[in-house]
Design a protein around this motif. Structure first.
Motif, PDB file in Angstrom:
ATOM      1  N   ALA A 173      -1.005  17.603  -6.206  1.00  0.00           N
ATOM      2  CA  ALA A 173      -1.283  16.906  -7.459  1.00  0.00           C
ATOM      3  C   ALA A 173      -0.980  15.420  -7.344  1.00  0.00           C
ATOM      4  CB  ALA A 173      -0.454  17.524  -8.594  1.00  0.00           C
ATOM      5  N   GLN A 174       0.089  15.082  -6.617  1.00  0.00           N
ATOM      6  CA  GLN A 174       0.455  13.678  -6.443  1.00  0.00           C
ATOM      7  C   GLN A 174      -0.585  12.943  -5.609  1.00  0.00           C
ATOM      8  OE1 GLN A 174       4.316  14.176  -4.685  1.00  0.00           O
ATOM      9  NE2 GLN A 174       5.379  14.334  -6.644  1.00  0.00           N
ATOM     10  N   VAL A 175      -1.077  13.590  -4.533  1.00  0.00           N
ATOM     11  CA  VAL A 175      -2.084  12.967  -3.673  1.00  0.00           C
ATOM     12  C   VAL A 175      -3.382  12.733  -4.446  1.00  0.00           C
ATOM     13  CG1 VAL A 175      -3.574  13.364  -1.664  1.00  0.00           C
ATOM     14  CG2 VAL A 175      -1.123  13.814  -1.503  1.00  0.00           C
ATOM     15  N   LEU A 176      -3.811  13.728  -5.223  1.00  0.00           N
ATOM     16  CA  LEU A 176      -5.029  13.579  -6.012  1.00  0.00           C
ATOM     17  C   LEU A 176      -4.871  12.483  -7.066  1.00  0.00           C
ATOM     18  CD1 LEU A 176      -6.075  17.312  -6.532  1.00  0.00           C
ATOM     19  CD2 LEU A 176      -6.966  15.663  -4.870  1.00  0.00           C
ATOM     20  N   SER A 177      -3.688  12.389  -7.625  1.00  0.00           N
ATOM     21  CA  SER A 177      -3.420  11.337  -8.609  1.00  0.00           C
ATOM     22  C   SER A 177      -3.555   9.956  -7.980  1.00  0.00           C
ATOM     23  CB  SER A 177      -2.017  11.521  -9.199  1.00  0.00           C
ATOM     24  OG  SER A 177      -1.707  10.474 -10.108  1.00  0.00           O
ATOM     25  N   VAL A 178      -3.062   9.815  -6.755  1.00  0.00           N
ATOM     26  CA  VAL A 178      -3.179   8.537  -6.046  1.00  0.00           C
ATOM     27  C   VAL A 178      -4.649   8.196  -5.812  1.00  0.00           C
ATOM     28  CG1 VAL A 178      -2.782   7.401  -3.826  1.00  0.00           C
ATOM     29  CG2 VAL A 178      -0.917   8.649  -4.941  1.00  0.00           C
ATOM     30  N   MET A 179      -5.436   9.184  -5.403  1.00  0.00           N
ATOM     31  CA  MET A 179      -6.853   8.937  -5.144  1.00  0.00           C
ATOM     32  C   MET A 179      -7.590   8.528  -6.424  1.00  0.00           C
ATOM     33  SD  MET A 179      -7.696  12.028  -2.453  1.00  0.00           S
ATOM     34  CE  MET A 179      -9.447  11.680  -2.445  1.00  0.00           C
ATOM     35  N   ARG A 180      -7.274   9.186  -7.532  1.00  0.00           N
ATOM     36  CA  ARG A 180      -7.906   8.835  -8.812  1.00  0.00           C
ATOM     37  C   ARG A 180      -7.517   7.419  -9.232  1.00  0.00           C
ATOM     38  NH1 ARG A 180      -6.662  14.082 -10.373  1.00  0.00           N
ATOM     39  NH2 ARG A 180      -4.790  13.325 -11.414  1.00  0.00           N
ATOM     40  N   LYS A 181      -6.240   7.086  -9.045  1.00  0.00           N
ATOM     41  CA  LYS A 181      -5.758   5.758  -9.429  1.00  0.00           C
ATOM     42  C   LYS A 181      -6.468   4.671  -8.629  1.00  0.00           C
ATOM     43  CE  LYS A 181      -1.502   2.985  -9.638  1.00  0.00           C
ATOM     44  NZ  LYS A 181      -0.036   2.986  -9.381  1.00  0.00           N
ATOM     45  N   LEU A 235       0.824  -1.203   0.000  1.00  0.00           N
ATOM     46  CA  LEU A 235       0.000   0.000   0.000  1.00  0.00           C
ATOM     47  C   LEU A 235       0.863   1.260   0.000  1.00  0.00           C
ATOM     48  CD1 LEU A 235      -2.632  -1.201   2.586  1.00  0.00           C
ATOM     49  CD2 LEU A 235      -3.170  -0.499   0.248  1.00  0.00           C
ATOM     50  N   LEU A 236       1.915   1.269   0.811  1.00  0.00           N
ATOM     51  CA  LEU A 236       2.793   2.435   0.861  1.00  0.00           C
ATOM     52  C   LEU A 236       3.477   2.653  -0.484  1.00  0.00           C
ATOM     53  CD1 LEU A 236       4.372   2.015   4.415  1.00  0.00           C
ATOM     54  CD2 LEU A 236       2.560   3.590   3.710  1.00  0.00           C
ATOM     55  N   THR A 237       3.831   1.563  -1.151  1.00  0.00           N
ATOM     56  CA  THR A 237       4.407   1.680  -2.502  1.00  0.00           C
ATOM     57  C   THR A 237       3.368   2.226  -3.469  1.00  0.00           C
ATOM     58  OG1 THR A 237       5.902  -0.175  -2.094  1.00  0.00           O
ATOM     59  CG2 THR A 237       5.478   0.407  -4.402  1.00  0.00           C
ATOM     60  N   LEU A 238       2.134   1.745  -3.348  1.00  0.00           N
ATOM     61  CA  LEU A 238       1.056   2.158  -4.240  1.00  0.00           C
ATOM     62  C   LEU A 238       0.789   3.657  -4.146  1.00  0.00           C
ATOM     63  CD1 LEU A 238      -1.178   1.179  -6.214  1.00  0.00           C
ATOM     64  CD2 LEU A 238      -2.662   0.894  -4.227  1.00  0.00           C
ATOM     65  N   VAL A 239       0.886   4.225  -2.950  1.00  0.00           N
ATOM     66  CA  VAL A 239       0.624   5.659  -2.797  1.00  0.00           C
ATOM     67  C   VAL A 239       1.872   6.512  -3.032  1.00  0.00           C
ATOM     68  CG1 VAL A 239      -1.300   5.278  -1.227  1.00  0.00           C
ATOM     69  CG2 VAL A 239       0.996   5.609  -0.285  1.00  0.00           C
ATOM     70  N   GLY A 240       2.939   5.889  -3.498  1.00  0.00           N
ATOM     71  CA  GLY A 240       4.091   6.652  -3.944  1.00  0.00           C
ATOM     72  C   GLY A 240       5.131   6.966  -2.900  1.00  0.00           C
ATOM     73  N   ILE A 241       5.203   6.188  -1.812  1.00  0.00           N
ATOM     74  CA  ILE A 241       6.242   6.398  -0.804  1.00  0.00           C
ATOM     75  C   ILE A 241       7.473   5.581  -1.203  1.00  0.00           C
ATOM     76  CG2 ILE A 241       6.897   5.957   1.597  1.00  0.00           C
ATOM     77  CD1 ILE A 241       4.102   6.686   2.406  1.00  0.00           C
ATOM     78  N   PRO A 242       8.597   6.236  -1.475  1.00  0.00           N
ATOM     79  CA  PRO A 242       9.794   5.510  -1.917  1.00  0.00           C
ATOM     80  C   PRO A 242      10.368   4.649  -0.799  1.00  0.00           C
ATOM     81  CG  PRO A 242      10.308   7.829  -1.524  1.00  0.00           C
ATOM     82  CD  PRO A 242       8.824   7.696  -1.399  1.00  0.00           C
ATOM     83  N   ARG A 243      11.009   3.554  -1.192  1.00  0.00           N
ATOM     84  CA  ARG A 243      11.636   2.606  -0.264  1.00  0.00           C
ATOM     85  C   ARG A 243      10.664   2.204   0.842  1.00  0.00           C
ATOM     86  NH1 ARG A 243      15.080   4.746   2.676  1.00  0.00           N
ATOM     87  NH2 ARG A 243      14.706   6.936   2.236  1.00  0.00           N
ATOM     88  N   MET A 296       3.811  13.172   2.747  1.00  0.00           N
ATOM     89  CA  MET A 296       4.007  11.729   2.924  1.00  0.00           C
ATOM     90  C   MET A 296       3.061  11.176   3.995  1.00  0.00           C
ATOM     91  SD  MET A 296       6.140  10.452   0.812  1.00  0.00           S
ATOM     92  CE  MET A 296       7.469  10.880  -0.313  1.00  0.00           C
ATOM     93  N   ARG A 297       2.836  11.953   5.064  1.00  0.00           N
ATOM     94  CA  ARG A 297       1.883  11.503   6.089  1.00  0.00           C
ATOM     95  C   ARG A 297       0.478  11.392   5.504  1.00  0.00           C
ATOM     96  NH1 ARG A 297       5.067  14.809   9.752  1.00  0.00           N
ATOM     97  NH2 ARG A 297       3.704  16.591   9.342  1.00  0.00           N
ATOM     98  N   GLN A 298       0.143  12.340   4.628  1.00  0.00           N
ATOM     99  CA  GLN A 298      -1.176  12.267   4.006  1.00  0.00           C
ATOM    100  C   GLN A 298      -1.281  11.026   3.126  1.00  0.00           C
ATOM    101  OE1 GLN A 298      -4.096  13.082   4.729  1.00  0.00           O
ATOM    102  NE2 GLN A 298      -4.159  15.251   4.214  1.00  0.00           N
TER     103      GLN A 298
END
Length: 329
Positions: free
Chosen positions: A193-201, A137-145, A161-163
């Motif tokens: 923009a990154q957070v909204l992109s994750v939600m859309r995905k 899940l953390l990888t899916l929302v774009g958190i590196p490593r 990142m917390r969001q």
């Protein structure tokens, strides 16, 4: 009876709180539907009832006086017992709160908190499997490593990142409904923009329905399918997104849009005055004392939500002519 096509159907929701100064009527007659795979945006000034309404349908407003119905997948959340609500929250209804620091325990590692939430709703899953799911899940929302950062504490993450961690927790069990309360507040535009992109995905992948509570009309334009405009605890206008921006009817909606920064560099046009007290609401339209189109009827009669130009998808609570071309001379 609930609408079988809607995942969530709220009808005539009313929420009030007793205080030493009187009864606060926080939500007054709110009704809406949310279908699977669709996004409903709820906008309005602070104190308009946006957050209280969603917190109430998930059982998070202790001490409130509540009436109305909120059918989620056939279950009325308003009359459901505490055990039913606990089973639904997290598993079927995911929630992203405005301040992730207030939702993440500062003394526990991120991975531990996600694992605990997963195991609370799925007692058959092992700790190791839940931990793998947390890393995914953390990888899916774009958190590196993610495999390494899963053992970090909340303070070791930036606000954005917390969001993302909150989104990961909210989506951990593939909920049918995601309630996002100001998910991009205090984030810079790139992270937003990154957070909204994750939600859309996530919505595209799982068909999740989203209720998006926000002050940001730019986020509304990018994410929503339908929009509810609230003021003083009541709905002023509801419509598909495009109608809200290009064929709006209510003066309050127009005031919100006029207060946006313009590309031309013109000065902002604020809405003059302040919202009324929810303890001592005035007679008539609650927006009357701030409205530039107010007339005598507005101060004595409360306008009902009425179809705009005969379209039941577009409704406005205003005494102006509901033919947009005649509404304002």
């Amino acid at each position: 009876m609930p609408n079988t096509e809607a995942l969530l159907q709220v009808r005539d929701l009313r929420v009030s709180f007793d205080t030493p100064d009187g009864t606060v009527r926080a939500v007054r007659g709110l009704s809406f539907d949310v279908e699977r795979g669709r996004t409903l945006a709820v906008v309005g000034e602070s104190g308009s009832g946006k957050s209280v309404s969603t917190q109430t349908i998930t059982g998070l407003t202790r001490g409130a006086q509540v009436s109305g119905t909120a059918y989620f997948d056939g279950t009325d959340l308003i009359t459901a017992d505490a055990g039913t609500l606990r089973r639904l929250r997290g598993a079927k209804i995911g929630m992203i709160f405005q301040d992730p620091l207030s939702s993440l325990h500062p003394q526990y590692r991120i991975g531990w908190q996600i694992v605990e939430m997963i195991q609370a709703h799925d007692r058959q899953i092992s700790k190791q499997a839940a931990r793998r799911r947390a890393a995914e899940l953390l990888t899916l929302v774009g958190i590196p490593r993610a495999a390494e950062r899963i053992d970090d504490y909340p303070h070791q993450f930036s606000g954005g990142m917390r969001q993302r961690v909150m989104i990961a927790m909210a989506m951990a069990l593939d909920p049918a409904l995601l309630i996002a309360d100001e998910p991009t507040t205090a984030l810079d535009v790139t992270v937003q923009a990154q957070v909204l992109s994750v939600m859309r995905k996530l919505q595209e992948e799982f068909g999740t329905a989203i209720i998006l509570i926000t002050h940001d009309l730019g986020v509304v334009a990018e994410m929503s399918d339908e929009v509810i405009v609230m003021y003083a605890g009541a709905v002023m206008e509801r419509a598909p997104r495009r109608d809200i921006f290009y064929r709006n009817h209510h003066p309050y909606t127009q005031g919100l849009l006029a207060s946006l920064p313009a590309q031309s560099g013109k000065r902002l046009t604020p809405i003059q005055g302040t919202p009324p007290s929810l303890i001592n609401l005035p007679a008539g339209c609650p927006f009357a004392n701030r409205c530039t189109h107010v007339f005598d009827r507005c101060r004595v009669e409360t306008p009902p939500l009425t179809d705009v130009q005969g379209d039941p998808r577009h409704q406005s609570a205003c005494w102006l002519d509901h033919d947009i071309t005649k509404a304002v001379a």
